[in-house]
Write a protein that holds these residues in place. Structure first.
Motif, mmCIF file in Angstrom:
data_model
loop_
_atom_site.group_PDB
_atom_site.id
_atom_site.type_symbol
_atom_site.label_atom_id
_atom_site.label_comp_id
_atom_site.label_asym_id
_atom_site.label_seq_id
_atom_site.Cartn_x
_atom_site.Cartn_y
_atom_site.Cartn_z
ATOM 1 N N ASP A 107 -9.161 -2.058 1.447
ATOM 2 C CA ASP A 107 -9.400 -1.136 2.561
ATOM 3 C C ASP A 107 -8.469 -1.351 3.747
ATOM 4 N N GLY A 108 -8.192 -2.620 4.083
ATOM 5 C CA GLY A 108 -7.264 -2.874 5.180
ATOM 6 C C GLY A 108 -5.861 -2.394 4.854
ATOM 7 N N ASN A 109 -5.445 -2.594 3.618
ATOM 8 C CA ASN A 109 -4.140 -2.094 3.199
ATOM 9 C C ASN A 109 -4.090 -0.574 3.253
ATOM 10 N N CYS A 110 -5.201 0.066 2.883
ATOM 11 C CA CYS A 110 -5.247 1.531 2.943
ATOM 12 C C CYS A 110 -5.045 2.030 4.370
ATOM 13 N N ALA A 111 -5.680 1.375 5.321
ATOM 14 C CA ALA A 111 -5.517 1.771 6.721
ATOM 15 C C ALA A 111 -4.058 1.634 7.146
ATOM 16 N N ALA A 112 -3.423 0.530 6.753
ATOM 17 C CA ALA A 112 -2.025 0.319 7.107
ATOM 18 C C ALA A 112 -1.124 1.357 6.435
ATOM 19 N N ILE A 128 1.418 -4.864 11.922
ATOM 20 C CA ILE A 128 0.114 -5.367 11.501
ATOM 21 C C ILE A 128 -0.938 -4.341 11.873
ATOM 22 N N CYS A 129 -1.856 -4.112 10.960
ATOM 23 C CA CYS A 129 -2.998 -3.236 11.218
ATOM 24 C C CYS A 129 -4.262 -4.081 11.129
ATOM 25 N N GLY A 139 -4.151 -4.884 7.208
ATOM 26 C CA GLY A 139 -3.021 -4.880 6.304
ATOM 27 C C GLY A 139 -1.763 -5.297 7.030
ATOM 28 N N ILE A 140 -0.815 -5.819 6.273
ATOM 29 C CA ILE A 140 0.444 -6.317 6.826
ATOM 30 C C ILE A 140 1.601 -5.590 6.150
ATOM 31 N N TYR A 141 2.477 -4.991 6.945
ATOM 32 C CA TYR A 141 3.709 -4.404 6.433
ATOM 33 C C TYR A 141 4.872 -5.321 6.799
ATOM 34 N N LEU A 142 5.631 -5.741 5.798
ATOM 35 C CA LEU A 142 6.840 -6.530 6.008
ATOM 36 C C LEU A 142 7.993 -5.873 5.262
ATOM 37 N N ASN A 143 9.087 -5.690 5.960
ATOM 38 C CA ASN A 143 10.286 -5.094 5.355
ATOM 39 C C ASN A 143 9.980 -3.752 4.693
#
Length: 299
Positions: A107-112, A128-129, A139-143
């Motif tokens: 779910d956290g990744n979905c939000a991001a 970061i979300c 969720g964490i977005y990198l690169n």
């Protein structure tokens, strides 16, 4: 127009909707989450799917689910508060029952994902979300892509220890979720009945004791934000969940961060998510589209 069913499974309720291929919601609703009985959990979800399919031609099902989710197989090592799904594969269960393709993501990744594709992080490769609900997710977005970790467990910052109370360590789920805020408020007011977070924010404007309680609660969130920012040095920090609609939350997080000694060195924008309560469903839909393309390419 192709249509898809989307679910966002939370600890309290399961939000669901029908979404078009253009990403616009056509319908939305919710029902209480059955957290412990697998048969009842699946029956509730299948019934929601049936109602949509009775009225529409549906291409697939996208699900936002708490916990550690293997996006390739659909297996949940753990599913947060939804213990019925621990060590279960909801993708396989549903595909066997409803004969539609199913894709599942944390779910956290979905939000991001929702914020990256069409929300407030479209201009970011590293962000970061943090989602604030009953507990804390994110969720964490990198690169330019989601970072999931070795066992699909990255982004579980609700497990970060942010408070030591008389020798007892407490994590962000315990200190920073809305359940914690409501519990503390009910103790303060000696209440037994349920309370909505909106009431607490409204009352904080006129009651100094409630404001002090609210600011302490926000302080736990601010500590988590600070720790994540100085660890990953992202471009932006997004705060999601229904409570992020309260302007005071974002204002107070930023105010408290200004009091941290090294914040000026690491300072980045801390802003609300664009989609708030719809982020999980929308992100699940975007994830579904990406996984369908991936699976077709692998054939």
């Amino acid at each position: 127009m192709k249509k898809f069913i989307v679910f966002d499974v939370g600890g309290t309720k399961v939000k669901h909707g029908l979404i078009g291929e253009d990403g616009r919601f056509l319908e939305k609703s919710a029902y209480p989450t059955e957290r412990e009985d697998l048969d009842r959990f699946v029956a509730d979800m299948v019934e929601a799917i049936r109602r949509y399919r009775d009225a529409h031609a549906v291409e697939g099902i996208a699900i936002s689910l708490p916990g550690y989710i293997n996006i390739d197989t659909g297996y949940s090592e753990k599913a947060g508060a939804v213990t019925a799904l621990h060590k279960k594969n909801l993708k396989e269960i549903l595909e066997e029952r409803v004969h539609l393709p199913v894709e599942i993501e944390n779910d956290g990744n979905c939000a991001a994902i929702a914020e990256k594709v069409s929300g407030n992080a479209q201009d970011c490769d590293d962000f970061i979300c943090m989602t604030i609900g009953t507990g804390i997710g994110g969720g964490i977005y990198l690169n330019g892509d989601i970072y999931r970790g070795r066992r699909f467990m990255a982004g579980e910052y609700g497990m970060m220890i942010t408070y030591l109370d008389g020798g007892t360590m407490r994590n962000m789920h315990e200190t920073s979720g809305t359940a914690s805020l409501v519990f503390q408020y009910r103790q303060l007011k000696n209440l037994q009945e349920p309370v909505e977070g909106e009431k607490i924010f409204a009352e904080a404007k006129t009651d100094p004791d409630v404001k002090a309680l609210l600011d302490r609660w926000i302080g736990h969130i601010a500590r988590g934000v600070y720790n994540l920012v100085v660890t990953l040095n992202p471009e932006k920090m997004l705060i999601g969940g229904g409570v992020s609609a309260q302007p005071y939350l974002i204002e107070e997080i930023n105010r408290q961060l200004e009091g941290y000694e090294f914040w000026e060195d690491f300072k980045i924008p801390v802003v609300p998510c664009k989609y708030r309560n719809d982020a999980g469903m929308l992100g699940a839909f975007y994830h579904f589209q990406k996984m369908r393309r991936k699976r077709q390419a692998e054939r």
